[in-house]
Scaffold this active site. Structure first.
Site, PDB file in Angstrom:
ATOM      1  N   LYS A  33      14.511 -12.465 -13.379  1.00 36.05           N
ATOM      2  CA  LYS A  33      13.454 -12.220 -14.345  1.00 36.05           C
ATOM      3  C   LYS A  33      13.618 -10.857 -15.005  1.00 36.05           C
ATOM      4  CE  LYS A  33       9.882 -15.268 -12.553  1.00 36.05           C
ATOM      5  NZ  LYS A  33       9.851 -16.057 -13.797  1.00 36.05           N
ATOM      6  N   LYS A  53       5.639  -7.046   3.925  1.00 37.11           N
ATOM      7  CA  LYS A  53       4.193  -7.179   4.034  1.00 37.11           C
ATOM      8  C   LYS A  53       3.756  -8.639   3.946  1.00 37.11           C
ATOM      9  CE  LYS A  53       2.809  -2.817   4.134  1.00 37.11           C
ATOM     10  NZ  LYS A  53       1.815  -2.240   5.031  1.00 37.11           N
ATOM     11  N   GLU A  85       0.304 -13.089  -2.176  1.00 36.31           N
ATOM     12  CA  GLU A  85       0.024 -12.974  -3.603  1.00 36.31           C
ATOM     13  C   GLU A  85       1.201 -13.476  -4.428  1.00 36.31           C
ATOM     14  OE1 GLU A  85      -2.669  -8.888  -3.145  1.00 36.31           O
ATOM     15  OE2 GLU A  85      -0.701  -8.841  -4.081  1.00 36.31           O
ATOM     16  N   SER A  97       0.817  -1.219   0.000  1.00 31.51           N
ATOM     17  CA  SER A  97       0.000   0.000   0.000  1.00 31.51           C
ATOM     18  C   SER A  97       0.851   1.269   0.000  1.00 31.51           C
ATOM     19  CB  SER A  97      -0.933  -0.004   1.216  1.00 31.51           C
ATOM     20  OG  SER A  97      -0.191  -0.091   2.428  1.00 31.51           O
TER      21      SER A  97
END
Length: 252
Positions: free
Chosen positions: A224, A181, A187, A122
């Site tokens: 990546k 977090k 996620e 956030s």
């Protein structure tokens, strides 16, 4: 534990290794010769890759050295055969490589609800995430972003799981706040699993981080293709993402 070994020899780094699997799902690991010795003796080791349910699996060699691919069933019953090949050419550093020129990032799928899922902390909404999401949505992309999707009374976990499952591309805004977090890391676990399975394409954005900091958090993420808010504006990053999602060629 039994395993299949593919010796890639000395590579200069940047090459893409394609692993073809036939049979059951398997663990596919890319590692250097030192970590291979640890792996073979059952000791703790570092590697790129993970559990693969679909073939082919594509992994990028991060740097110069003697590299190997191993394939195993993790001690479970089953059978698997494998072959490997090095794809021609190398990926240039991420700052110079247009996303839509990377073949593994360009594909067409009809059975998805969202084009892009955005995972973030956030604290990064104002500077990065909200302007990025607005730009993608203004371009006509379907974006899963908590400010757009979550309503009063919604189950956070269920909505996130549905968003991850129904999105073609996943953008992860990595930052110091993200690393600390709980929900963003929840996620990320789901997104990485889908990326390894070949169900989704993961596009990391580094925000206020050095490569050493990303490597210390996750060596596989550091390998990546990524974008960095230090070297590109949010608008420039959004334009590249729009192009690769749409499959529009980029002029170089």
């Amino acid at each position: 534990m039994q395993f299949i070994k593919h010796d890639l020899g000395h590579q200069s780094g940047g090459e893409i290794v394609e692993v073809i699997l036939k049979g059951d799902a398997a663990n596919v690991r890319l590692m250097d010769s030192s970590n291979f010795q640890y792996y073979r003796s059952g000791r703790r080791h570092q590697y790129i890759g993970g559990h693969a349910k679909r073939s082919p699996v594509r992994l990028q060699i991060p740097g110069p050295g003697h590299w190997l691919i191993t394939v195993d069933l993790g001690g479970y019953a089953g059978q698997v055969e494998s072959s490997v090949r090095l794809l021609p050419g190398k990926l240039r550093p991420f700052v110079d490589t247009p996303l839509s020129t990377i073949p593994s990032l360009v594909r067409n799928e009809q059975d998805v609800k969202h084009d892009v899922f955005i995972s973030h902390a956030s604290e990064d909404k104002t500077d990065v995430v909200t302007p990025l999401a607005d730009a993608l949505q203004a371009a006509g992309l379907s974006v899963w972003y908590d400010d757009f999707e979550l309503g009063i009374g919604d189950s956070l976990r269920q909505k996130i799981d549905r968003g991850i499952a129904s999105s073609r591309f996943a953008i992860v805004v990595l930052s110091k706040a993200f690393f600390n977090k709980g929900w963003p890391n929840y996620e990320l676990d789901g997104l990485v699993t889908k990326a390894i399975d070949g169900d989704q394409i993961l596009l990391p954005i580094w925000h206020g981080l050095t490569k050493d900091e990303v490597v210390s958090y996750s060596p596989s993420l550091a390998d990546k293709i990524a974008r960095n808010t230090t070297t590109q504006t949010v608008e420039e990053i959004a334009e590249e993402i729009i192009e690769v999602v749409r499959g529009v060629p980029v002029e170089v």
